[in-house]
Design a protein around this motif. Structure first.
Motif, PDB file in Angstrom:
ATOM      1  N   ARG A 191      29.217  -2.628  -2.321  1.00  0.00           N
ATOM      2  CA  ARG A 191      30.565  -2.529  -2.872  1.00  0.00           C
ATOM      3  C   ARG A 191      31.305  -1.343  -2.277  1.00  0.00           C
ATOM      4  N   GLN A 209      40.597   3.376  -2.847  1.00  0.00           N
ATOM      5  CA  GLN A 209      40.156   2.546  -3.960  1.00  0.00           C
ATOM      6  C   GLN A 209      39.152   3.301  -4.823  1.00  0.00           C
ATOM      7  N   PRO A 241      36.014   3.084  -7.630  1.00  0.00           N
ATOM      8  CA  PRO A 241      34.976   2.122  -8.012  1.00  0.00           C
ATOM      9  C   PRO A 241      35.204   1.601  -9.425  1.00  0.00           C
ATOM     10  N   THR A 242      34.788   0.391  -9.664  1.00  0.00           N
ATOM     11  CA  THR A 242      34.916  -0.220 -10.985  1.00  0.00           C
ATOM     12  C   THR A 242      33.590  -0.853 -11.387  1.00  0.00           C
ATOM     13  N   GLY A 243      33.465  -1.108 -12.683  1.00  0.00           N
ATOM     14  CA  GLY A 243      32.293  -1.813 -13.183  1.00  0.00           C
ATOM     15  C   GLY A 243      30.995  -1.076 -12.947  1.00  0.00           C
ATOM     16  N   ASN A 289      31.101   2.040 -10.682  1.00  0.00           N
ATOM     17  CA  ASN A 289      31.628   3.221 -11.365  1.00  0.00           C
ATOM     18  C   ASN A 289      30.560   3.868 -12.249  1.00  0.00           C
TER      19      ASN A 289
END
Length: 329
Positions: free
Chosen positions: A121, A129, A131-133, A136
């Motif tokens: 990812r 950007q 990080p998510t989810g 993160n």
């Protein structure tokens, strides 16, 4: 991206650090694991034969608890099925696969898959950007170990120890949590496993100390800066101190992870021993649920304590404070 480099360099590209305690742990289990598995097969045969004759067919609460806590060569999924793991003897050494070894492999696989996914990812993200989810969450974990564990306890040069500290934290945490799932087994409840991890911390600590101070400085540290006439007392004390640290790591993790399971199973068996629905509803079930939830917290806590103490021991071994004063004295 600084965080990306920390994540990839600390875990993904150096994940082989995890495989070392796994491989060494299998060897450390050695005869003990193989003999437990063999004894487990023999005990099962005795119980089956006794049950067939109507004598001794029921196990006591203590037998069931110890069967759940100890390692064995059988993966039991009662009442559905059970699988006998292969028995392997190489050069006279019993390195049979046991259920604790299986769960160590499972923890290693989960770790590699999760961080492999997170690393992929990050590679697809641009510098702007966030990080998510899961990415993160893993970044937060890396930053926590980096800042609050490694940097705060080791200080300068902490980056080189990040791969081990981060890996051992996640590895122990996964082993602890896998022991709480149905049909799971807590590998950290096996003193051979905790001893192996403690030995790795001990070796890394001594190597770091030698690199930081040199052989001469390392040996001088064993005298604690005292007069030569006291060396006959101080050197044995310092040497004993070197081995009490990994011993404390071993016993602390092993005892805490074993005690929780014993308490939960003991609470459950109280209702069966007393044969009381009231005890089951108002004592066994609620207290067992409470201890189970507490065990989830303890799983995180013990992984953190082991990692924090490992970082602390490394920091104490590599610290330069006080050496100049000792030399001048």
């Amino acid at each position: 991206m600084k965080r990306l480099n920390v994540l990839r360099n600390s875990v993904l590209s150096k994940a082989f650090v995890l495989l070392l305690p796994l491989l060494f742990g299998i060897g450390a289990l050695g005869y003990a694991a193989g003999e437990d598995a063999a004894e487990g097969h023999g005990e099962e045969a005795v119980h089956a034969e006794a049950a067939a004759h109507g004598e001794g067919g029921h196990e006591s609460a203590g037998d069931v608890i110890m069967h759940h806590i100890l390692d064995s060569g059988v993966m039991a999924f009662e009442p559905f099925a059970e699988f006998h793991l292969p028995k392997i003897v190489v050069g006279g050494f019993d390195i049979s696969i046991t259920r604790h070894v299986v769960f160590m492999w499972l923890a290693a696989l989960i770790l590699l898959l999760v961080f492999g996914y997170v690393g992929s990812r990050y590679k697809s993200m641009t510098s702007r950007q966030a990080p998510t989810g899961l990415a993160n969450a893993m970044e937060s974990l890396v930053e926590f170990i980096r800042l609050d564990v490694a940097k705060s306890n080791i200080g300068e040069g902490y980056e080189k120890h990040m791969p081990y500290l981060l890996t051992v934290f996640v590895f122990i945490l996964l082993l602890n949590l896998l022991g709480l799932v149905p049909y799971g087994a807590t590998a950290t409840g096996n003193i051979n496993v905790t001893l192996t991890l403690a030995v790795f911390t001990f070796l890394i600590t001594q190597v770091a100390a030698v690199k930081a101070h040199g052989i001469k400085g390392y040996l001088a540290h064993l005298t604690a800066g005292t007069h030569w006439s006291l060396w006959i007392i101080m050197i044995p004390i310092e040497v004993i101190g070197l081995f009490t640290k990994p011993f404390a790591l071993t016993v602390r993790l092993f005892a805490n992870m074993t005690a929780g399971h014993i308490v939960i199973l003991s609470l459950i068996f109280i209702s069966f021993i007393l044969k009381s629905y009231i005890v089951a509803v108002f004592v066994s079930v609620p207290f067992s649920i409470f201890i189970y939830l507490l065990e989830i917290f303890v799983s995180f806590l013990q992984a953190f304590i082991f990692t924090m103490l490992s970082a602390l021991f490394i920091g104490l071994a590599t610290a330069h404070e006080g050496h100049e004063g000792e030399a001048a004295h």
